[in-house]
Design an enzyme around this catalytic site. Structure first.
Site, short mmCIF file in Angstrom:
data_model
loop_
_atom_site.label_atom_id
_atom_site.label_comp_id
_atom_site.label_asym_id
_atom_site.label_seq_id
_atom_site.Cartn_x
_atom_site.Cartn_y
_atom_site.Cartn_z
CG HIS A 62 -9.68 -17.17 -12.99
ND1 HIS A 62 -9.34 -16.03 -14.44
CD2 HIS A 62 -8.50 -16.50 -12.02
CE1 HIS A 62 -7.99 -15.62 -14.50
NE2 HIS A 62 -7.48 -15.99 -13.18
CG ASP A 175 -3.14 -14.81 -14.11
OD1 ASP A 175 -4.69 -15.44 -13.09
OD2 ASP A 175 -3.20 -13.54 -13.65
CD GLU A 203 -9.15 -13.16 -9.88
OE1 GLU A 203 -7.92 -13.57 -9.05
OE2 GLU A 203 -8.32 -13.52 -11.58
CD GLU A 204 -6.70 -11.84 -14.30
OE1 GLU A 204 -6.30 -10.91 -13.91
OE2 GLU A 204 -6.38 -12.50 -14.14
CG HIS A 314 -1.79 -9.95 -15.26
ND1 HIS A 314 -2.94 -8.74 -14.50
CD2 HIS A 314 -2.30 -11.06 -14.52
CE1 HIS A 314 -3.99 -9.73 -13.53
NE2 HIS A 314 -3.24 -10.98 -14.12
#
Lengths: 340, 330
Positions: A62, A175, A203-204, A314
């Site tokens: 992603h 990420d 995606e998140e 994150h």
């Protein structure tokens, strides 16, 4: 290094164009087709060398990262915001960010320790009480630089921490820019199968891009590449760490979003063992990845997730090992070569 | 039928690990259907073709059961686990689990005297009799199901995994007794229901049914101090009106009610706060499918001892046979 460019790129959910541009520039000439779909997924197609009919393999990573969105411009020129994706408020105090298309630099406010009351030191300041300070003296000046709905992301720059040993690097958005960089590296190889690299958007905020990308591609099988959680910091108890930095690509058996196809787990393990590539299993039951939506596409798609272990994901900064990164590329190339 | 219930409920098959139960059901299905296949995610699909002029009907019962998946092996060979589906942690303490290879484990809290009302799964471990990490390391990522023998209480029976092997029993009995239905009927024994209706979702996309009905268990309100639920054991199969994931198609429900009433089959209406079934996944497939669910009222759902009344099971079979024998116009 492509990872550096990708990590530094601005790409919160729904605003992945800079990431797409970096990737497209890198992939042009190495793949047979490049296109962007309605949700902002960049899909690169590389024709296989095997005889027809060839299997269609989707490799997903992603392109978005967790970020912030400006929801108010206050009279004093401060910017109110909310998280887009799972970026926790306890990470945000005093962090540097860039805001909007003009990439205006700002700082998330933090009361200096001189002014903090004792109870303030014990609690997490709620996101509603935080604001971004871009140095504007009033609302009007701020409005000249930023508008409601603009995104912000941390302004963390990529940096090499160690040239030896684990070869660690730090940056934001590993990420899943780590996954994007692994996927992009696959374009250098030749495979018997038809390869679809999907750099999926959003995606998140619920794996939205991969859902429609999988529908469009209609793959026979799929790999999702990730930058996943490390949980290897010192702890008292001998219980439940997930992947460890430096121990190789982490293969998912099950997470909140899917149960990996056993044949693909076996394929990866066999490819790793045959080529002397270290690997580890990610602790089952944690997180969710694009495989969660890909495996449910149409009549179902055998799917598995492989990840580069990253510490502190994150957060505005994370750390990964280039050894793990290189081993993830090697494992994916070895696995793809085993499919005919 | 008790023998079949015993065979299916005692089989191993936590979500994502349905290979063993699938082979047992495949053997039971035998050569009765016109086609049998396993789809991408592992659901078993048996097609019984109709005499013509009917609809494509999908009936779904899930093969999988709740369980645990090993998430960590410690230095001494004790295992930690994550839930596979909606595991009631309170029922785990002292339970035994089994792995696909037949190995047994015992579940214990770290400190028995600190057990509270709602124990934390992270404070429980599985002891498989190993004495070192090396000995147990291979269990990482393996799934375990409860171990509990089937018990025959007369008209009522109790077993683990009644959710939803009892639905599988209903489908098998319907398949055996079905005669002269005009409809093409897809008997789907689905996978991964307990982790989010995943098997039914992809099966229904593939089958593209015109009508869909799930068979599953539902709660009952007939035990001491139970929550207020209208469903009770022995009062007939439940025709679902609503649950936490769907509103049933009223046209399908009217046909089910009509089939029950004209054949003297007892039934009850079901409204379940929370929870859902494969019917939700079927209903939302492609451009939408008229769908409902026939449920078996069950006590102690998601514990290792789920209890049903055999009259309800037999009447559910009769209800399906009556429903499938008539035209389905909604």
């Amino acid at each position: 290094m492509l990872l550096e460019e990708l990590s530094n790129a601005f790409g919160p959910p729904g605003c992945e164009d800079e990431v797409r541009r970096v990737l497209a520039r890198h992939l042009r000439g190495k793949v047979d087709d490049l296109s962007t779909d309605a949700l902002g997924n960049l899909i690169a197609f590389k024709r296989g060398t095997g005889p027809e009919p060839r299997l269609k393999v989707m490799v997903d990573a992603h392109s978005d990262e967790v970020g912030l969105m400006i929801i108010s411009i206050q009279k004093n020129g401060l910017l109110g915001f909310r998280a887009v994706g799972g970026l926790g408020e306890r990470m945000l105090l005093a962090k540097r960010v860039v805001v909007g298309e003009k990439r205006i630099p700002g700082v998330i406010l933090a009361p200096p320790i001189h002014l903090a009351k004792e109870e303030d030191l014990e609690r997490v300041i709620k996101i509603e009480q935080l604001a971004i300070d871009i140095g504007a003296s009033n609302e009007e000046e701020a409005k000249g630089l930023v508008k409601l709905g603009d995104y912000a992301v941390p302004s963390t720059r990529f940096e090499i921490l160690s040239e030896d040993g684990l070869r660690t690097v730090k940056g934001k958005a590993f990420d899943d820019r780590a996954g994007c960089a692994v996927a992009a590296a696959l374009a250098d190889g030749q495979y018997a199968v038809d390869l679809y690299l999907s750099f999926s958007a959003q995606e998140e905020v619920g794996m939205r891009g991969a859902r429609v990308a999988a529908y469009r591609i209609a793959p026979d099988l799929a790999f999702a590449l990730e930058g996943t959680v490390c949980n290897d910091l010192p702890k008292k108890e001998d219980s439940s760490p997930t992947s460890k930095l430096g121990k190789g690509p982490a293969i998912t058996i099950m997470d909140h979003s899917f149960i990996a196809d056993k044949r693909l787990v076996r394929l990866l393990v066999d490819a790793a063992e045959a080529n002397g590539i270290p690997y580890q299993f990610k602790q089952p039951g944690i997180g969710a990845t694009d495989s969660g939506v890909i495996h449910l596409s149409r009549t179902g798609v055998p799917s598995v997730t492989v990840a580069v272990p990253c510490r502190y994901i994150h957060n505005p900064v994370s750390i990964l090992s280039l050894n793990d990164f290189d081993n993830t590329v090697a494992l994916m190339k070895a696995a793809l070569r085993r499919i005919e | 039928m008790k023998k079949l219930i015993k065979k299916l409920t005692e089989a191993y098959g936590p979500s994502g690990n349905e290979e063993q139960i699938r082979e047992i059901i495949r053997a039971e299905v035998g050569s009765l259907p016109d086609e049998v296949r396993v789809d991408t995610l592992g659901s078993l699909i048996a097609l019984k073709k109709g005499t013509g002029g009917g609809k494509r009907v999908m009936l779904s019962a899930h093969m999988d059961e709740i369980g645990l998946i090993v998430s960590y092996v410690d230095e001494k060979g004790f295992l930690r686990a994550q839930p596979l589906g909606g595991v009631n942690v309170m029922t785990l303490v002292g339970s035994r689990v089994q792995f696909a290879d037949g190995a047994t484990g015992v579940i214990s809290p770290e400190k028995g005297d600190e057990m509270k009302k709602d124990p934390d799964l992270a404070k429980l471990y599985i002891d498989v009799g190993a004495t070192s990490r090396e000995e147990a390391q291979g269990r990482l990522g393996q799934a375990a199901s409860f171990v509990r023998p089937f018990a025959d209480l007369g008209r009522r029976v109790v077993a683990k995994a009644m959710d939803d092997r009892i639905g599988c029993v209903v489908l098998l009995e319907v398949l055996r007794k079905l005669k002269g239905s005009p409809h093409d009927i897809y008997f789907v024994f689905s996978v991964q229901e307990e982790v989010g209706l995943r098997g039914a979702r992809t099966s229904s996309y593939g089958i593209d049914p015109e009508v869909g009905i799930a068979v599953d268990v539902t709660g009952s309100g007939d035990t001491p101090e139970a929550r207020k639920l209208a469903m009770k054991l022995g009062a007939g199969p439940c025709i679902k009106v609503m649950d936490g994931g769907m509103l049933s198609h009223p046209g399908i429900n009217n046909l089910l009610i009509g089939a029950a009433e004209s054949n003297g089959i007892p039934y009850q209406m079901e409204v379940l706060p929370g929870g859902t079934t494969d019917a939700m996944a079927i209903q939302l497939a492609r451009s939408g499918v008229p769908a409902s669910c026939v449920s078996i009222a069950t006590r102690y759902v998601h514990t290792p001892s789920e209890m049903v009344d055999l009259d309800d099971v037999e009447n559910a079979v009769k209800l399906f046979l009556a429903f499938l024998g008539q035209p389905i116009e909604v």
